[in-house]
Design a protein around this motif. Sequence first.
Motif, mmCIF file in Angstrom:
data_model
loop_
_atom_site.group_PDB
_atom_site.id
_atom_site.type_symbol
_atom_site.label_atom_id
_atom_site.label_comp_id
_atom_site.label_asym_id
_atom_site.label_seq_id
_atom_site.Cartn_x
_atom_site.Cartn_y
_atom_site.Cartn_z
ATOM 1 N N SER A 88 51.150 25.579 59.867
ATOM 2 C CA SER A 88 51.500 24.562 58.882
ATOM 3 C C SER A 88 52.274 25.206 57.737
ATOM 4 O O SER A 88 52.252 26.428 57.560
ATOM 5 N N LYS A 89 52.912 24.360 56.960
ATOM 6 C CA LYS A 89 53.621 24.842 55.776
ATOM 7 C C LYS A 89 52.656 25.508 54.812
ATOM 8 O O LYS A 89 52.963 26.571 54.259
ATOM 9 N N ALA A 90 51.475 24.931 54.605
ATOM 10 C CA ALA A 90 50.508 25.509 53.668
ATOM 11 C C ALA A 90 50.100 26.916 54.099
ATOM 12 O O ALA A 90 50.044 27.836 53.269
ATOM 13 N N GLU A 91 49.826 27.101 55.389
ATOM 14 C CA GLU A 91 49.443 28.429 55.879
ATOM 15 C C GLU A 91 50.598 29.417 55.736
ATOM 16 O O GLU A 91 50.394 30.574 55.351
ATOM 17 N N LEU A 92 51.795 28.967 56.024
ATOM 18 C CA LEU A 92 52.984 29.810 55.889
ATOM 19 C C LEU A 92 53.181 30.241 54.440
ATOM 20 O O LEU A 92 53.375 31.429 54.153
ATOM 21 N N VAL A 93 53.114 29.298 53.517
ATOM 22 C CA VAL A 93 53.336 29.621 52.105
ATOM 23 C C VAL A 93 52.242 30.552 51.598
ATOM 24 O O VAL A 93 52.525 31.546 50.922
ATOM 25 N N PHE A 94 50.979 30.268 51.924
ATOM 26 C CA PHE A 94 49.887 31.135 51.491
ATOM 27 C C PHE A 94 50.107 32.562 51.990
ATOM 28 O O PHE A 94 50.018 33.521 51.225
ATOM 29 N N ALA A 128 39.806 23.235 57.308
ATOM 30 C CA ALA A 128 38.934 24.046 58.165
ATOM 31 C C ALA A 128 39.659 25.304 58.651
ATOM 32 O O ALA A 128 39.099 26.409 58.605
ATOM 33 N N ARG A 129 40.898 25.160 59.104
ATOM 34 C CA ARG A 129 41.677 26.332 59.552
ATOM 35 C C ARG A 129 41.922 27.290 58.397
ATOM 36 O O ARG A 129 41.830 28.506 58.534
ATOM 37 N N PHE A 130 42.259 26.735 57.251
ATOM 38 C CA PHE A 130 42.530 27.530 56.063
ATOM 39 C C PHE A 130 41.278 28.318 55.662
ATOM 40 O O PHE A 130 41.347 29.498 55.348
ATOM 41 N N GLY A 131 40.136 27.635 55.693
ATOM 42 C CA GLY A 131 38.887 28.303 55.363
ATOM 43 C C GLY A 131 38.585 29.457 56.296
ATOM 44 O O GLY A 131 38.147 30.522 55.870
ATOM 45 N N GLU A 132 38.850 29.245 57.568
ATOM 46 C CA GLU A 132 38.608 30.306 58.554
ATOM 47 C C GLU A 132 39.621 31.434 58.424
ATOM 48 O O GLU A 132 39.263 32.607 58.387
ATOM 49 N N ALA A 133 40.892 31.078 58.340
ATOM 50 C CA ALA A 133 41.954 32.088 58.358
ATOM 51 C C ALA A 133 42.018 32.893 57.071
ATOM 52 O O ALA A 133 42.221 34.102 57.115
ATOM 53 N N PHE A 134 41.862 32.239 55.936
ATOM 54 C CA PHE A 134 42.059 32.948 54.677
ATOM 55 C C PHE A 134 40.751 33.200 53.933
ATOM 56 O O PHE A 134 40.417 34.341 53.646
ATOM 57 N N LEU A 135 39.998 32.147 53.622
ATOM 58 C CA LEU A 135 38.770 32.335 52.853
ATOM 59 C C LEU A 135 37.751 33.164 53.623
ATOM 60 O O LEU A 135 37.087 34.026 53.045
#
Length: 193
Positions: free
Chosen positions: A53-59, A116-123
């Motif tokens: 996603s764009k959010a994951e890419l930007v982060f 959920a993906r963001f929490g797993e991948a980054f947090l």
Amino acid sequence: MARGRPREEGIDDAVREAVRALLTESGYQRCTIDAVAARAGVGKAAVYRRWRSKAELVFAAVIHPVELEPPEDTGSLRGDVAAVLGVIQSSLDGPEVKSALPSLLADVRADPALEARFGEAFLGRERGYLVLMLERAVVRGELSRRPDPALVHSILLGPVLTWLHLFTEKPPSGGLAASLASPLHAAVVALGA
């Protein structure tokens, strides 16, 4: 034998550089996957193979990648807290982050699957990073038990995020991370008592 197209060297760097440039020039809303791919000189599929996603890419481009280097072992919990605060500060400081963070977090919160993906991948990886620091402190006898990594994460992240993204004052003369190290070290020790 490996299947599929091999990843081309340099695409990740070109995409990250395109994200940073687009955020600086036009902000988060106009930093689309199409615009990033065009700016980086790659196809959209190459971007989506790496980030969902764009959010994951930007982060990943402006804050930190999915994979994190192990935290520095300074030999003491207080030193480790100061080092981690320095990493957090450098990750959250800069014009691209200031431009992107409010909208990026809003996008993540608005989509439960992305959250959920963001929490797993980054947090999750950030908390795993802190677990290494906390376990070293337990082994050294500085903590009697490992405190909840989610609490430690919020204790360390919160003040830096607040100062850099909500306040308009300049950081303390001794540096933000250095100024926060002692009180936040005391908070982590209290949690691990």
